[in-house]
Design a protein around this motif. Sequence first.
Motif, mmCIF file in Angstrom:
data_model
loop_
_atom_site.group_PDB
_atom_site.id
_atom_site.type_symbol
_atom_site.label_atom_id
_atom_site.label_comp_id
_atom_site.label_asym_id
_atom_site.label_seq_id
_atom_site.Cartn_x
_atom_site.Cartn_y
_atom_site.Cartn_z
ATOM 1 N N CYS A 173 4.578 -0.667 -5.633
ATOM 2 C CA CYS A 173 5.668 0.283 -5.457
ATOM 3 C C CYS A 173 6.951 -0.467 -5.104
ATOM 4 C CB CYS A 173 5.289 1.257 -4.343
ATOM 5 S SG CYS A 173 6.462 2.569 -4.076
ATOM 6 N N LEU A 183 9.783 3.773 -7.487
ATOM 7 C CA LEU A 183 8.847 3.813 -8.610
ATOM 8 C C LEU A 183 7.543 3.152 -8.187
ATOM 9 C CD1 LEU A 183 11.102 2.795 -11.634
ATOM 10 C CD2 LEU A 183 10.379 5.078 -10.968
ATOM 11 N N THR A 205 3.361 2.114 -9.716
ATOM 12 C CA THR A 205 2.429 2.033 -10.839
ATOM 13 C C THR A 205 1.057 1.675 -10.307
ATOM 14 O OG1 THR A 205 2.103 1.187 -13.073
ATOM 15 C CG2 THR A 205 2.782 -0.406 -11.409
ATOM 16 N N SER A 210 7.635 8.399 -4.061
ATOM 17 C CA SER A 210 7.739 7.513 -5.225
ATOM 18 C C SER A 210 7.207 8.211 -6.468
ATOM 19 C CB SER A 210 6.947 6.226 -4.994
ATOM 20 O OG SER A 210 7.512 5.500 -3.946
ATOM 21 N N TRP A 240 2.660 1.217 -16.517
ATOM 22 C CA TRP A 240 2.805 -0.192 -16.213
ATOM 23 C C TRP A 240 3.953 -0.819 -16.995
ATOM 24 C CZ3 TRP A 240 2.398 -4.358 -13.464
ATOM 25 C CH2 TRP A 240 2.522 -5.609 -14.064
ATOM 26 N N PHE A 289 7.296 0.071 -15.452
ATOM 27 C CA PHE A 289 7.454 -0.547 -14.129
ATOM 28 C C PHE A 289 7.705 -2.048 -14.267
ATOM 29 C CE2 PHE A 289 6.046 -2.408 -10.153
ATOM 30 C CZ PHE A 289 6.658 -1.578 -9.214
ATOM 31 N N ASN A 295 10.994 -4.394 -13.168
ATOM 32 C CA ASN A 295 10.758 -5.268 -12.017
ATOM 33 C C ASN A 295 10.278 -6.658 -12.408
ATOM 34 O OD1 ASN A 295 11.141 -3.329 -9.673
ATOM 35 N ND2 ASN A 295 9.695 -2.218 -10.957
#
Length: 176
Positions: free
Chosen positions: A75, A79, A81, A105, A110, A113, A117
């Motif tokens: 997290c 967001l 996953t 959140s 995946w 995310f 990130n």
Amino acid sequence: MKRSLLALLVLLPLVCNAGEKTKRYRDAVSHEQLVERMRRMEQANPMAKLEPSEGEDPSKVNKPVNLLEQSDVVCFQGLATLVPKRAILSAPAGVRGRMNLAPGSRIVRWAEFYRLNRGWITTVEVSRPQAEGNELIAEEERDRISKSRNLVVATYMGGPISVLEAKEEASTETEQ
């Protein structure tokens, strides 16, 4: 001139199709024929010959496991996953705080995310034998994983995958 052109347009399709065979139309199936077909199909029903299973009900014995129990949560910035357990190969102290679900959140796939990130997440593509534990991850790759300050996630064809402990390592540890 106009009449001859109009006559030509009307007769042209008839002349072109003159060499083709005419289509045959079948009569529609009668009610009696449908009833006869249904009676034959009911007699040949394979489910009627199937014997009932014995023993415990498999749907009660093999209950599905909770998805959250089978997954790790990652997290960050509203967001989150889910990745399979044992897909995270390395989680340094700097990113361990991102390993739990923050209230409010939004859970995303995946791919989304990771795209947002990828500055602090590193992926390591593994083969199927490596994920099954039948083959070791390359020595230089393991060294790079251990030195990384990023969260390291094992992937197979772009998606996160669990990596079982290598069977070769497990057998040498039990022998010692």
